[in-house]
Design a protein around this motif. Structure first.
Motif: not given
Length: 114
Positions: A2-8, A62-70, A102-110
């Motif tokens: 799955n592309p989304a799974l590969a991305t994550y 978005i990628a950098y926010a998740i990467w740096s935040g976590l 990070v949760i808000i971005v992943n759950v609610f952001s389009s």
């Protein structure tokens, strides 16, 4: 896969390598110890390599926010458990806000493809 799974999965590897590299950064003792210094450089290079795969399907902001935040949260936890570096209440609250962000971005952001 799955592309989304590969991305994550790529993002998880990138975050893990960045956290290991930053942990080794403390061990380099201002780059005077060769082995941790080489390990740190390889981990940072690997982290950015895997981050490039993430950027194929996720906006860089978005990628950098998740990467740096976590990464910040995980490094803080490692600092606490491995290096006995304490965090005060304000730092813990701030880290909590990062996790919530990070949760808000992943759950609610389009902007993030799910």
């Amino acid at each position: 896969m799955n592309p989304a799974l590969a991305t994550y999965a790529a993002l998880g590897v990138a975050i893990s390598l960045e956290v290991i590299g930053t942990t080794l950064l403390q061990q380099t003792q201002q780059f005077t110890r060769p082995l941790p210094t080489i390990g740190m450089a390889l981990c940072y290079a690997g982290a950015f390599y895997f981050l490039t795969f993430v950027l194929r399907s996720m906006p860089v902001g978005i990628a950098y926010a998740i990467w740096s935040g976590l990464g910040i949260v995980l490094i803080s936890a490692i600092g606490f458990f491995l290096f006995r570096q304490t965090l005060d209440l304000a730092a813990i609250i701030g880290l909590g806000f990062i996790i919530v962000g990070v949760i808000i971005v992943n759950v609610f952001s389009s902007s993030v493809s799910h």
